[in-house]
Scaffold this active site. Structure first.
Site, PDB file in Angstrom:
ATOM      1  N   ASN A   7      57.580 -40.525 -31.464  1.00 50.83           N
ATOM      2  CA  ASN A   7      56.276 -41.256 -31.580  1.00 50.83           C
ATOM      3  C   ASN A   7      56.347 -41.590 -32.995  1.00 50.83           C
ATOM      4  OD1 ASN A   7      53.655 -42.180 -31.665  1.00 50.83           O
ATOM      5  ND2 ASN A   7      52.675 -40.387 -30.511  1.00 50.83           N
ATOM      6  N   LYS A  14      56.393 -37.899 -34.967  1.00 46.88           N
ATOM      7  CA  LYS A  14      56.388 -36.790 -33.981  1.00 46.88           C
ATOM      8  C   LYS A  14      57.558 -36.652 -33.225  1.00 46.88           C
ATOM      9  CE  LYS A  14      51.235 -36.623 -33.412  1.00 46.88           C
ATOM     10  NZ  LYS A  14      50.362 -37.070 -32.823  1.00 46.88           N
ATOM     11  N   ARG A  91      57.750 -43.960 -28.038  1.00 53.19           N
ATOM     12  CA  ARG A  91      56.275 -44.419 -27.554  1.00 53.19           C
ATOM     13  C   ARG A  91      56.071 -45.696 -28.239  1.00 53.19           C
ATOM     14  NH1 ARG A  91      50.415 -42.932 -29.944  1.00 53.19           N
ATOM     15  NH2 ARG A  91      49.516 -44.095 -28.525  1.00 53.19           N
ATOM     16  N   HIS A 180      46.451 -45.733 -23.627  1.00 50.36           N
ATOM     17  CA  HIS A 180      46.702 -44.493 -22.914  1.00 50.36           C
ATOM     18  C   HIS A 180      47.179 -44.560 -21.524  1.00 50.36           C
ATOM     19  CE1 HIS A 180      42.930 -43.096 -25.573  1.00 50.36           C
ATOM     20  NE2 HIS A 180      43.975 -42.703 -25.955  1.00 50.36           N
ATOM     21  N   HIS A 208      40.398 -39.824 -20.165  1.00 51.90           N
ATOM     22  CA  HIS A 208      41.320 -39.274 -21.244  1.00 51.90           C
ATOM     23  C   HIS A 208      40.471 -39.316 -22.550  1.00 51.90           C
ATOM     24  CE1 HIS A 208      45.010 -38.874 -23.878  1.00 51.90           C
ATOM     25  NE2 HIS A 208      44.021 -38.977 -24.919  1.00 51.90           N
ATOM     26  N   LEU A 209      39.566 -38.102 -22.997  1.00 50.92           N
ATOM     27  CA  LEU A 209      38.834 -37.868 -23.745  1.00 50.92           C
ATOM     28  C   LEU A 209      39.360 -37.139 -25.291  1.00 50.92           C
ATOM     29  CD1 LEU A 209      35.917 -36.930 -21.618  1.00 50.92           C
ATOM     30  CD2 LEU A 209      36.484 -39.233 -22.243  1.00 50.92           C
ATOM     31  N   GLY A 210      39.886 -37.740 -26.086  1.00 51.19           N
ATOM     32  CA  GLY A 210      40.409 -37.291 -27.297  1.00 51.19           C
ATOM     33  C   GLY A 210      39.479 -37.943 -28.378  1.00 51.19           C
ATOM     34  N   ARG A 241      35.027 -44.948 -33.280  1.00 52.18           N
ATOM     35  CA  ARG A 241      34.893 -46.156 -32.777  1.00 52.18           C
ATOM     36  C   ARG A 241      33.622 -46.538 -32.036  1.00 52.18           C
ATOM     37  NH1 ARG A 241      40.877 -45.847 -30.267  1.00 52.18           N
ATOM     38  NH2 ARG A 241      42.010 -45.877 -32.540  1.00 52.18           N
ATOM     39  N   ASP A 283      34.289 -34.849 -35.058  1.00 46.65           N
ATOM     40  CA  ASP A 283      35.054 -33.914 -34.198  1.00 46.65           C
ATOM     41  C   ASP A 283      34.068 -33.038 -33.115  1.00 46.65           C
ATOM     42  OD1 ASP A 283      36.002 -31.059 -33.769  1.00 46.65           O
ATOM     43  OD2 ASP A 283      37.522 -31.670 -34.962  1.00 46.65           O
ATOM     44  N   ARG A 285      34.145 -30.563 -31.807  1.00 44.95           N
ATOM     45  CA  ARG A 285      33.653 -29.184 -31.716  1.00 44.95           C
ATOM     46  C   ARG A 285      32.680 -28.860 -32.969  1.00 44.95           C
ATOM     47  NH1 ARG A 285      39.951 -27.924 -32.527  1.00 44.95           N
ATOM     48  NH2 ARG A 285      39.733 -29.877 -33.464  1.00 44.95           N
ATOM     49  N   GLY A 333      38.215 -33.834 -23.135  1.00 52.64           N
ATOM     50  CA  GLY A 333      38.360 -33.654 -21.738  1.00 52.64           C
ATOM     51  C   GLY A 333      38.827 -32.354 -21.310  1.00 52.64           C
ATOM     52  N   GLU A 334      39.938 -31.863 -22.171  1.00 62.35           N
ATOM     53  CA  GLU A 334      40.532 -30.497 -21.653  1.00 62.35           C
ATOM     54  C   GLU A 334      39.480 -29.287 -21.987  1.00 62.35           C
ATOM     55  OE1 GLU A 334      44.837 -30.572 -22.908  1.00 62.35           O
ATOM     56  OE2 GLU A 334      44.801 -32.673 -22.407  1.00 62.35           O
ATOM     57  N   GLU A 384      52.075 -36.780 -22.373  1.00 58.07           N
ATOM     58  CA  GLU A 384      52.691 -38.167 -22.551  1.00 58.07           C
ATOM     59  C   GLU A 384      54.270 -38.053 -22.845  1.00 58.07           C
ATOM     60  OE1 GLU A 384      49.624 -40.643 -24.701  1.00 58.07           O
ATOM     61  OE2 GLU A 384      49.166 -38.562 -24.932  1.00 58.07           O
TER      62      GLU A 384
HETATM   63  P1  AMP Z   1      43.000 -35.385 -29.081  1.00 62.27           P
HETATM   64  O1  AMP Z   1      42.959 -36.687 -29.880  1.00 62.27           O
HETATM   65  O2  AMP Z   1      43.433 -35.381 -27.690  1.00 62.27           O
HETATM   66  O3  AMP Z   1      43.777 -34.323 -30.111  1.00 62.27           O
HETATM   67  O4  AMP Z   1      41.486 -34.706 -29.250  1.00 62.27           O
HETATM   68  C1  AMP Z   1      40.672 -34.548 -30.325  1.00 62.27           C
HETATM   69  C2  AMP Z   1      39.373 -34.095 -30.207  1.00 62.27           C
HETATM   70  O5  AMP Z   1      39.387 -32.924 -29.249  1.00 62.27           O
HETATM   71  C3  AMP Z   1      38.463 -33.733 -31.175  1.00 62.27           C
HETATM   72  O6  AMP Z   1      37.237 -34.344 -31.260  1.00 62.27           O
HETATM   73  C4  AMP Z   1      38.281 -32.408 -31.351  1.00 62.27           C
HETATM   74  O7  AMP Z   1      37.148 -31.819 -31.778  1.00 62.27           O
HETATM   75  C5  AMP Z   1      38.175 -32.236 -29.526  1.00 62.27           C
HETATM   76  N1  AMP Z   1      38.487 -30.704 -29.197  1.00 62.27           N
HETATM   77  C6  AMP Z   1      39.624 -30.077 -29.307  1.00 62.27           C
HETATM   78  N2  AMP Z   1      39.472 -28.682 -28.907  1.00 62.27           N
HETATM   79  C7  AMP Z   1      38.094 -28.714 -28.550  1.00 62.27           C
HETATM   80  C8  AMP Z   1      37.277 -27.642 -28.171  1.00 62.27           C
HETATM   81  N3  AMP Z   1      37.555 -26.410 -27.838  1.00 62.27           N
HETATM   82  N4  AMP Z   1      35.753 -27.906 -27.883  1.00 62.27           N
HETATM   83  C9  AMP Z   1      35.391 -29.427 -27.913  1.00 62.27           C
HETATM   84  N5  AMP Z   1      36.185 -30.223 -28.600  1.00 62.27           N
HETATM   85  C10 AMP Z   1      37.442 -30.064 -28.611  1.00 62.27           C
END
Ligand code: AMP
Length: 397
Positions: A7, A14, A91, A180, A208-210, A241, A283, A285, A333-334, A384
């Site tokens: 990637n 990566k 990718r 995604h 897909h929530l990242g 965004r 973030d 968290r 999401g996870e 992925e």
């Molecule tokens: P990704 O782009 O899929 O790596 O996701 C990044 C997002 O996941 C960031 O907003 C992180 O704050 C959130 N995230 C990761 N671990 C946790 C967690 N334990 N609780 C809440 N959000 C998290």
């Protein structure tokens, strides 16, 4: 069969090396800060051994040379000869309308990939650099491109077109592409397996929530709509965004603030979303911590985020004419039970019944988090890279 998955980003590459017989991950890592001072390779081997290597990594070719060297290193590696690599899967962010599936890369495909640069000027050039470097370094090894957009290429025209003059679609390809796709495809397939149903017979909303976020309406295994659009800015609210916004509001702001295209682009992609609303962080968290401490803007940001997720679940249930399952994946999401809880609150009328205990459970495996009612709710860690490796294997066979 050994497959290397790459990637390639603007300043990073990566990698994951798979032994496909047991779909085992042999080694993985990344090269960071390519072309910068202090570039570094972080490498992990399946047995837990890790190492870091600093070097003068000036470009993507050098980065991939480093990756090959560490994979072959007697101390840190897992291979004895380059020829053990049977194929490389790359990718690629944007495949436009041309690439509706993964593809074996040859000279003609390279030309077509260059044609797609216009659609993703921030991503595709770096993906192409990675492919070019590999074609030079691993001359006889087949290279495969796997596109983020491909899974969404079966959307109907009424879902992918914008209400702009049709000629602009024909002239510039302005339409919804979605992103995604590899992740949505993977989790949708897993969800069907978990539910013990044929994917052709179920309707799923995959979320897909990242850092980037998108949802997709997967009807019978086909993505019939998705929230990201011509670019990844549309749809759900994200870390930095905006997601959906009235385009005229942006024009208004550009006028009032006297900003140009570059600054406007930066405004909607880098300074908005969770970051822009909370004023604290992108973030989740950190926002959850701030929310727990009573910070009102953090609370508002999390509520806005979850509301959009909920709104699209409803929209897509209607678009598909029914709903059998909802999947959460990606870092948020996870991991965020709070976001999942808020996103599903009030959806009981659709047949969604969250099990609070299962939702809160500290578990990193794929799992159900509902009470077993009409609509199943699942958390499925995305993979992925495995999809890229599988597609690569299928194409070289
Ligand atoms: P990704 O782009 O899929 O790596 O996701 C990044 C997002 O996941 C960031 O907003 C992180 O704050 C959130 N995230 C990761 N671990 C946790 C967690 N334990 N609780 C809440 N959000 C998290």
């Amino acid at each position: 069969m050994i497959i290397l998955v790459l990637n390639s980003g603007s300043s990073s590459v990566k990698y994951i090396l798979f032994e496909m017989d047991g779909e085992q991950c042999l080694a993985w890592g990344l090269v960071e800060r390519i072309g910068d001072r202090g570039s570094i390779l972080k490498h992990n081997r399946h047995d837990g051994h890790t190492t870091k290597l600093a070097g003068d990594i000036v470009d993507h070719t050098k980065a991939i040379e480093y990756i090959l060297a560490i994979l072959l290193s007697p101390n840190h590696g897992v291979l004895t000869d380059r020829s053990e690599i049977n194929a490389v899967g790359h990718r690629v962010v944007h495949g436009g309308e041309r690439f509706t599936d993964s593809v074996l890369i040859d000279g003609e495909v390279m030309n077509q990939l260059h044609d797609c640069i216009e659609l993703a000027p921030l991503h595709n050039p770096h993906n192409i650099k990675g492919i070019t470097a590999c074609r030079g370094l691993l001359k006889d090894v087949p290279q495969v491109g796997v596109f983020d957009t491909a899974f969404h290429q079966q959307m109907p025209d009424y879902a992918y077109l914008y209400g702009l003059p049709y000629i602009l679609y024909k002239r510039y390809g302005v339409r919804r592409y979605g992103f995604h796709g590899t992740s949505h495809r993977y989790v949708a397939a897993r969800a069907a397996v978990m539910m013990g149903k044929q994917i052709e017979k179920i309707n799923l909303v995959t979320c897909h929530l990242g850092n980037g976020c998108s949802s997709a309406a997967v009807k019978g295994g086909i993505s019939i709509d998705t929230t990201m659009g011509f670019t990844p800015t549309e749809g759900l609210m994200m870390g930095t965004r905006t997601g959906d916004i009235d385009p005229a509001a942006l024009l208004y702001i550009m006028g009032r603030e006297e900003i140009g295209i570059g600054e406007a682009n930066s405004l909607i992609n880098k300074h908005s979303g969770l970051q822009g609303i909370s004023g604290i962080s992108n973030d989740m968290r950190e926002l959850e911590e701030a929310t727990a401490e009573g910070n009102e803007r953090a609370e508002l940001a999390v509520n806005m985020f979850a509301y959009r997720v909920k709104k699209y679940i409803g929209a897509y249930a209607v678009a598909m004419g029914g709903l059998d399952g909802i999947v959460f994946t990606g870092g948020i999401g996870e991991n965020s039970s709070e976001v999942r809880r808020r996103s599903l609150e009030g959806l009981e009328f659709l047949g969604v019944e969250l099990d609070p205990e299962a939702n809160e459970a500290d578990d990193s495996d794929e799992r159900f988090i509902d009470k077993g009612g009409k609509v199943r709710v699942m958390v499925i860690p995305t993979n992925e890279e495995l999809v890229i490796a599988r597609d690569t294997l299928e194409l070289i066979r």
